[in-house]
Design a protein around this motif. Sequence first.
Motif: not given
Length: 254
Positions: A5-12, A138-146
């Motif tokens: 499982t990949p999560t991508g992020r760009s920081f600017g 997380d590694a299961t593919g679950d994702s959320a925004v707090a």
Amino acid sequence: ADGNTPTGRSFGLGGTDKIAVYAHPKDGYASMSMVSLDPLGLGEENGIDTLSLEGRALVLAAPYIAVDGVNEKGVTASLLDLSDGETHQDEGKPDLISTLAVRLILDKAGSVDEAIELLKQYDMHSVHGAKQHIFISDATGDSAVAEWRSRQMEDNRFHVELVVTRSHICTNFPLYQEMETIPCDRFLIIQKELDGKSEISGKFAMRILSEVYQYETPTIFTEWSVVYYQNDFTMDVAIQTDFDTVYHLEPSDF
């Protein structure tokens, strides 16, 4: 697509020295994270050489100002700025600033749900004069925004509450708002790329990041783009939009 499982992020933000950090606290999970050293006053533009004696001493604080990372359980946390004011929660709980919230999640959370439960235990405070929200996966593919929403009560006091939105995409606007149209082209590009895809690779994730990098002014641009692999605890990072040069890192590199 390869079972990782990949999560991508760009920081600017703007030109600063940046480092990758490996941390393994005695009472927490190991993690790898990316850190902008500008808040520590480091880098050529700030007048303190990162590799000087003073610079090396200041770098010891780097684990506590991480803005994104992944831990050995496959949980990622990414801090993103918002434009509307600051967050200062006052519910009588212990205080926590947003960069330390990233460290808390990386050290202690084994899933998205565990990360959210940790955040509920604290009063959140934003840093550098802007609200932030936190993208968690997380590694299961679950994702959320707090996110932390401020509401005016009947007695005119303001109550700040934690709001959790399930989403695979997060940019720089609050997701809890009701809106007729999405106010961010980058969000729409990512949404289009992911539409209809049940599996993606890390290379595909990095390609999406290459389509949404920022270059708003000579001093505000994408400093890094990173893909965290959540099953084998590795990461790929491209510096300042050089997507032809991708560094692959794992714990044994530190």
